[in-house]
Each structure stands twice: as C-alpha cells, then as structure tokens.
Design an enzyme around this catalytic site. Structure first.
Site, PDB file in Angstrom:
ATOM      1  N   SER A 185     -12.030   7.390  26.001  1.00  0.00           N
ATOM      2  CA  SER A 185     -12.554   6.417  25.052  1.00  0.00           C
ATOM      3  C   SER A 185     -13.830   5.725  25.509  1.00  0.00           C
ATOM      4  CB  SER A 185     -11.490   5.360  24.744  1.00  0.00           C
ATOM      5  OG  SER A 185     -11.106   4.665  25.916  1.00  0.00           O
ATOM      6  N   HIS A 213      -8.412   8.921  20.151  1.00  0.00           N
ATOM      7  CA  HIS A 213      -9.825   9.038  19.787  1.00  0.00           C
ATOM      8  C   HIS A 213     -10.197  10.454  19.365  1.00  0.00           C
ATOM      9  CE1 HIS A 213     -11.350   5.027  20.789  1.00  0.00           C
ATOM     10  NE2 HIS A 213     -10.402   5.011  21.709  1.00  0.00           N
ATOM     11  N   LYS A 242      -7.251   3.961  14.157  1.00  0.00           N
ATOM     12  CA  LYS A 242      -8.640   4.408  14.278  1.00  0.00           C
ATOM     13  C   LYS A 242      -8.999   5.259  13.050  1.00  0.00           C
ATOM     14  CE  LYS A 242      -8.846   3.806  19.273  1.00  0.00           C
ATOM     15  NZ  LYS A 242      -7.637   2.972  19.393  1.00  0.00           N
TER      16      LYS A 242
END
Length: 397
Positions: A185, A213, A242
């Site tokens: 990340s 991610h 996310k």
C-alpha cells in the site's frame, strides 16, 4: 497527583513527534468522497483516497446502502453467532466468494480484523508463517497473535523467501503459510505471486494474500493479484472500504471448511458486532458494478489515468517509485518536507497527504498519490501543475 508523570510523558512525546515533522493532521472533509471534495470551506482536487473505481460517492451505491438500512435497520446490536446474522450478510458472503472464485467467505467489521483473525485459529505452535517484511501492519499484528513460528523475507526477494522456507522445513514445521500483500500500500508494488506459487508448490506451503489494494481493479474482472498473476492461492483477505464501495468491512475467502473453522474460532468475528446492513448493501452494489462491463470501463480509465499522471510527473522531474499500480508515491525523503509539501498543495487546491515514519521507513517520506477512475485528464493535468509549482518553490525539482 501520582499520574502527573504519565501525562507529562505523553505531552513530551507528542511535542517530539511534532518537532520531527511526523505529526499527521486530520483535515475535515465536508462532502461526499470523490475526485473533488470540500475541505476548509472550499472545493479541492482529491488525489489521496483509495477510491479506485470512483464508487464511494456513486448514487447507485449510496442508494443500495440506504435501502439496506431501511430494510434491516442501523445494525444488529449483536455479534453474528448470537443474534446478528442477517440475510444480507449471507448474500454478501456468497457474492464476494463467487466474484473472487472461492468456495466461501467470512465477513469482518474491518479488513484489519480479517488479517488479525486469520492466523491464530488456523496455525499453531507446530506451524510456520513466512511473512513479507513490508506486509501491512494488520498482517504483522495477526501473525503476532498466532503461536506459529515466525519467519520474514525481504520484500519480493525470492531467494530470501526460499531460504526461509528451507529453514521452516528444517525446523520441522507441520504446515507453512506464506503471507504477503497482493499490492504493497505504501509503494504500489505488486507481489511476485507467480514465483511465490512455484516456491510454495516446491516446499508444500500455503499462500495467504491481502488484496485490499487490488480487489476490484486488477486481474480478470478485477478479481485480484492472484488473477493478475494467473495463479491460485489458498486464502485471500480484502476490504469493502476501497474499490468495492469505499465504506468499510473486511472478508476472508477460502475453502468452505476453512471458513467454517474461522467462524468457530476467529476472535474478531466472534466478539465484534456484525457488519452494518448499509455497508452490506453498498458493497453488493459495488461488486455488481465491478464485475460487469462497466467495471471493465472503469478499470481501463483508472489505468489510463495512472499512466498519464506517472508520465507527466516523471517529465516534470519528480522521483517516483516504478510500477503501473494506481498508487504512485512521490518520493521526498524528509518527513517535514513531506508535511510542508502537502500543506502547500492544499493551498494550491490539491488534497494530498505526506506519509512519514512510522507509516513508512525513516528517510523515505513521500506524498502517496492515488488515482481514481473518477478523475478526468483535466484533473490530472491540474494536479501535475500544482505539484510542479510546489516542487519548484520547495526545491524538490
């Protein structure tokens, strides 16, 4: 008072953090998440959210969350096994498992809890966990909770990984699991899962991947880093906070027996309230969008934006970490410089954050930019212009 020394020590530590330029300010956002947000009474460009597909403020995602809250209420007021399993929880578990190609899934209140809950129930003192040295803090904490023997390998260093696997086998490990971020990340590097898979097969190891991610925008239909690398893994942890809606909540995908054991033994699952209905509803809609043709369009736009930003910033003279991931760190080195740079960028109308120790190693402070499918090329060009102006003013370029 006898506690005065404690409070004096806390105040001194805060002062030291500030003196080193390591204070992490909280800037209050007064609008919906998106490429343009309201901060400090004005609109600014947002280049630091993990809103990869631009779905956090999408009207359909918001409406789905509102509809779920209307149907099921604000929450369950209970943990799952007592009185907290709703129909929408089962629907979301089935949806994320099917999307990523696994037999089953288990939900958690946060992805941090998913990583914190996966190791201790599955691996004991007879086992070994071989963990990448740059893994997310949640994986590190999860490993610490397990009684398994711990081994670390240098990030993406396959020779070191093999050495640790050999050592674990020599030490008599019953089961070995290799734990890695799918994409790191702070750097945007994608794990070498093809090579990791080959070593896992050679040494009889399992693979756990944290795809927070990656899920939603890499691999076939956005299925993740393992799909991107064309391999199978044993456990995938991820988030709905996310690309898949931007709310919160985590999950683990695995075989059905593994999921059932986690539901019996994983402490963050057993002792935390169930995921709120609104998050479940929003996440289901985000999955629907991500796995369809519109998801393909959003992914193409996301990577086009990343390429445009990376090319323009390189031409302007900034030091970027290499890669193609939508995380694009602008390396500055000094912590105070990173904070000053972020503050100047906000003055210029671009919201970014300076990252410094302990989030990244000392001496590697940076502005970590995040591209989104919701950005336009005009947004990117404006951001690059602001970076260039700030970079010249602060002596970076």
């Amino acid at each position: 008072m006898k506690t005065d020394g404690f409070h004096t020590r806390v105040s001194a530590e805060l002062a030291d953090i500030d003196a080193q330029g390591l204070t992490k300010p909280e800037r209050v956002i007064l609008s919906r998440q998106g490429p343009i947000i309201e901060v400090g009474g004005r609109e600014v460009l947002n280049f630091c959210a993990n809103n990869y597909l631009g779905l956090a403020g999408d009207e359909r995602v918001v409406a789905a969350g509102n509809n779920a809250a209307s149907a099921y209420g604000a929450g369950t007021a209970s943990v799952r096994f007592i009185c907290g399993t709703l129909g929408i929880h089962k629907t979301l578990e089935r949806a994320i498992a099917d999307y990523l190609g696994f037999e089953d899934a288990i939900l958690f209140a946060a992805a941090f809890d998913a990583n914190g809950g996966i190791f201790e129930p599955l691996f004991g003192a007879e086992d070994a966990i071989v963990s990448d040295s740059l893994n997310h803090a949640s994986i590190i904490d999860g490993v610490r909770l397990s009684k398994a023997k711990r081994y670390r390998f240098a990030t993406s260093d396959m020779a070191d990984l093999e050495a640790q696997l050999k050592q674990a086998r020599a030490d008599g490990a019953r089961d070995i699991v290799i734990a890695t971020d799918g994409a790191f990340s702070m750097d945007g590097y994608v794990a070498k899962l093809g090579e990791i898979r080959a070593l896992a097969d050679q040494y009889g190891a399992l693979i756990m991947v944290d795809d927070c991610h990656v899920t939603g925008f890499m691999g076939e239909k956005g299925r993740g880093s393992f799909s991107h690398c064309g391999v199978q893994v044993d456990f995938v942890t991820g988030t709905f906070g996310k690309a898949l809606g931007g709310a919160m909540g985590g999950f683990i995908c695995a075989t059905a027996p593994v999921v059932q054991l986690l539901k019996q033994r994983a402490r963050p699952y057993l002792f935390s309230n169930a995921l709120s209905p609104a998050v479940c509803g929003a996440s289901l809609e985000a999955i629907r969008i991500a796995q369809g043709e519109e998801g393909d369009e959003l992914r193409a736009r996301l990577f086009a934006n990343a390429a445009r930003f990376r090319g323009a910033m390189t031409e302007a003279g900034f030091d970027l970490l290499p890669g193609s991931h939508p995380i694009i760190p602008v390396m500055l080195g000094d912590a105070k410089l990173a904070q000053d740079f972020a503050a100047r960028m906000l003055e210029l109308g671009v919201y970014v954050i300076g990252f410094s120790f302990p989030v990244v190693p000392r001496g590697q402070a940076r502005i970590r930019t995040q591209m989104s499918a919701a950005h336009t090329f005009d947004h990117i060009d404006q951001a690059v212009a602001a970076f260039t102006q700030a970079g010249k003013e602060l002596g970076v370029i």
